[in-house]
Enzyme design. Structure first.
Site, short mmCIF file in Angstrom:
data_model
loop_
_atom_site.label_atom_id
_atom_site.label_comp_id
_atom_site.label_asym_id
_atom_site.label_seq_id
_atom_site.Cartn_x
_atom_site.Cartn_y
_atom_site.Cartn_z
N PHE A 1 0.78 -1.15 0.02
CA PHE A 1 0.03 -0.04 -0.04
C PHE A 1 0.80 1.17 -0.14
O PHE A 1 0.39 2.35 -0.13
CB PHE A 1 -0.81 0.01 1.25
CG PHE A 1 -0.39 0.42 2.34
CD1 PHE A 1 0.29 -0.24 3.38
CD2 PHE A 1 -0.28 1.81 2.80
CE1 PHE A 1 0.75 0.06 4.52
CE2 PHE A 1 0.19 2.42 4.05
CZ PHE A 1 0.86 1.50 4.88
N LYS A 2 2.06 0.99 0.31
CA LYS A 2 2.87 2.22 0.35
C LYS A 2 3.23 3.16 -0.95
O LYS A 2 3.38 4.18 -1.10
CB LYS A 2 4.24 2.11 0.78
CG LYS A 2 4.24 1.33 2.49
CD LYS A 2 5.41 1.37 3.34
CE LYS A 2 5.29 1.45 4.76
NZ LYS A 2 4.71 -0.02 5.17
N ASP A 3 2.70 2.10 -1.95
CA ASP A 3 2.75 2.91 -3.31
C ASP A 3 1.72 3.92 -3.44
O ASP A 3 2.08 5.07 -4.33
CB ASP A 3 2.49 1.73 -4.41
CG ASP A 3 3.84 0.87 -4.94
OD1 ASP A 3 4.87 1.60 -4.78
OD2 ASP A 3 3.45 -0.21 -5.17
#
Ligand SMILES: *Cc1c(COP(=O)(O)O)cnc(C)c1O
Length: 465
Positions: free
Chosen positions: A111-113
Site C-alpha cells: 500500500f505504500k505505493d
C-alpha cells in the site's frame, strides 16, 4: 491551508514546506491547522468518480495553491495509471459483508505505493519550481524502500539513499529495491539491524551540516504529512463503492507506525460515516496494550512474519494524541517526553474518547498462519501475513454484523513467502511486471554500521556530479 506542529513550538508552515520537512523543529509532527469537513450530500456526489478524480477532490484542499489544479490532476492520473488494476483500489469479497481492500496493486505490491508514487512527483514538481535539489535518506525493513525508490527514480532534483539491514529483508523485497535502475538511486546494505539504520537516519536529520547547506534532507517515512494525506482517499473510495456515505463502514487496519489508520481517522473527521476503526497489530503490540489496557509501555522489538509492522513505538500515534489532548502543544510535549522514558497511563476520559472510535487486537505468528490457511481453505483467497492480521482482528472485534467490514489489504502475498509456506500453502507466482525479477541485475553497496560511513558515502555521491 496551514500546518502546525503537535508540540506547539515550531513555526506554522504551508504545504510546500511541510512536504520538504521531516520532523518539526520542536520534535513534533505536522498536522493541518483545520480539516475540511464534507456534508453527506457532497460525499454522495463523488460516488461515480474514478480513483484519480476522487483523489483530486480529497487532496486538493490540503495542497492549497502550491500546485495548480490541472497539474495536480495530471499528476494524480499519472500516479494511479501506473497501478496494475484499472480500479486502482479494488475490493475483494471474503464473506457476507466482509471485504479486503486490495491496496497492493501498485508497482511494488504494497500500500505504500499509494503515497510514495505521488510523493516522488510532488517533490519533483516543487523542487523544479524552486530550482533546488534535495537528498532523501531513508531506512527500510522492506516495503518503504522499494516504493520510495520507485517513486523518486525519475527525478533530476533528488538523490535517494535507502538503507536496509544487510541479509535481513526478504529476497523479493531486496531485489525490488536493488534492481531499480537510476543514477540517483543508491541502495545501502548496513551491517546492523533496522533500528541501527533508523538511528542513522535520525542522526542525519538532527545535524545536516554534512550536506554543507547545499542540499535539503527530505523524509519519506510516514512522519511526512503528504503520505498520510494520500492515504485518506481510499477510505472514501471503498465506502462509496459499498453504498457510502448512506451507510456506515468499519475498517480493520494492519498497523505499525499508525500512519495508515490515522488516515482512516481523518476520513471520519472529514465527514465519512465510519462506525469502527480496528488497530490490528502483530506481537509488537504497544498500540493494542495502550488501547485495551491503557498501558503505554515500550518492549523490545520482536521479529515476526509480518516484518513491515515490527516496531517498538508508533510515531504517528502522536498525531492522534494531539487531538485527544485538545490540540494543546505544550501538554503533548510533556506527555511525549514522559512516554519516551517511562510507562504511561492516559487520563481515563481521554482513553474513553480513543475507545469510542478505535478497537484493537494483537495477532501472533502462529494465529497469522492459521488465518491465512483458514481463509484460503474457505474461499481460495490468499492473504499476505499483514492482511491476515487485519482479517483476524476484524473478526474478533466486530461491533455490528450489518456494517460492512473492510480490511485493508496492505501487501501482495508474494512479498512474504515465509508466512505462506508456514501456513502450508504454495507461494504464488510473481505478477507479470515483476516476473523476471530474479534475473535482473542487483546494485547495492554494503557499509559499516557507522554514521560517518553513511555520511561519507552520501557526500561522495551527491557532490560528485
Ligand atoms: C508499512 C506497512 C504496514 C504498516 O503501516 P503503518 O502506516 O506503519 O501503520 C502494514 N502492512 C504492510 C505490508 C506495510 O508495508
Amino acid at each position: 491551508m496551514k500546518y502546525i506542529s503537535t508540540r506547539g513550538q515550531a513555526p506554522a508552515l504551508e504545504f510546500e514546506d511541510v512536504l520538504l520537512t521531516g520532523l518539526a523543529s520542536d520534535g513534533g509532527l505536522y498536522v493541518p491547522e483545520t480539516l475540511p469537513h464534507y456534508s453527506l450530500e457532497t460525499i454522495r456526489s463523488w460516488r461515480d468518480l474514478p480513483y484519480d478524480q476522487l483523489a483530486f477532490k480529497i487532496i486538493q484542499p490540503f495542497i492549497g495553491g502550491a500546485i495548480d489544479d490541472a497539474t495536480l490532476q495530471t499528476m494524480l492520473t499519472e500516479t494511479y495509471a501506473g497501478f496494475g488494476h484499472k480500479a486502482v483500489a479494488p475490493l475483494a469479497q471474503l464473506d457476507h459483508n466482509e471485504y479486503v481492500l486490495e491496496l497492493f496493486q501498485g508497482p511494488t505490491l504494497a500500500f505504500k505505493d499509494f503515497a510514495l508514487q505521488l510523493l516522488g512527483r510532488l517533490l519533483d514538481h516543487v523542487l523544479t519550481k524552486r530550482n533546488e535539489k534535495a537528498v532523501i535518506i531513508g531506512a527500510t525493513s522492506g516495503d518503504t524502500g522499494s516504493a520510495a525508490i520507485e517513486g523518486c527514480k525519475h527525478s533530476d532534483h533528488l538523490d535517494i539513499f535507502i538503507m536496509h539491514p544487510n541479509n535481513r529483508v526478504s529476497e523479493v523485497q531486496r531485489k525490488q529495491m536493488t534492481t531499480i535502475k537510476g543514477d540517483n538511486v543508491f541502495n545501502l546494505a548496513v551491517e546492523g539491524n533496522f533500528d541501527d539504520c533508523q538511528s542513522m537516519v535520525k542522526a542525519c536529520f538532527a545535524d545536516q551540516a554534512f550536506l554543507k547547506g547545499e542540499r535539503r534532507l527530505v523524509a519519506v517515512n510516514s512522519i511526512n504529512w503528504a503520505r498520510i494525506m494520500a492515504q485518506v482517499v481510499y477510505y472514501f473510495y471503498a465506502s462509496l463503492n459499498l453504498g457510502g456515505p448512506d451507510r456506515e463502514m468499519a475498517f480493520s487496519v494492519p498497523t505499525g507506525n499508525f500512519g495508515d489508520i490515522f488516515a482512516g481517522y481523518l476520513a471520519k473527521k472529514m465527514g465519512l460515516p465510519v462506525k469502527q476503526l480496528i488497530v490490528a497489530t502483530n506481537q509488537n503490540d504497544i498500540l493494542h496494550r495502550t488501547i485495551s489496557q491503557n498501558k503505554y509501555e515500550k518492549l523490545p522489538l520482536a521479529h515476526t512474519l509480518s516484518p513491515s509492522m515490527d516496531i517498538v513505538v508508533s510515531s504517528n500515534f502522536e498525531r492522534l494524541l494531539f487531538d485527544v489532548y485538545g490540540r494543546e502543544g505544550s501538554a503533548l510535549a510533556n506527555l511525549m517526553d514522559k512516554m519516551n522514558v517511562e510507562t504511561v497511563e492516559l487520563d481515563l476520559e481521554k482513553m474513553a474518547s480513543v475507545r469510542e472510535t478505535f478497537d484493537s487486537h494483537a495477532v501472533n505468528d502462529s494465529t497469522t498462519c492459521d488465518t491465512i490457511k483458514e481463509v484460503y481453505d474457505d474461499t481460495g483467497y490468499l492473504l499476505d501475513p499483514h492482511t491476515a492480521i487485519g482479517v483476524k482482528a476484524a473478526r474478533e472485534c466486530r461491533r455490528d454484523a450489518n456494517v460492512p467490514m473492510i480490511t485493508l489489504g496492505t501487501a501482495h502475498p508474494v512479498k512474504f513467502t515465509e508466512a505462506i509456506e508456514k501456513a502450508g500453502l504454495e507461494t504464488p507466482a510473481l505478477p507479470h511486471h515483476l516476473s523476471d525479477l530474479f534475473e535482473r541485475e542487483e546494485r547495492y553497496d554494503v557499509i559499516a554500521n557507522e554514521l560517518h560511513a553513511l555520511q561519507a558515502y552520501v557526500v561522495k555521491h551527491v557532490f560528485s556530479e
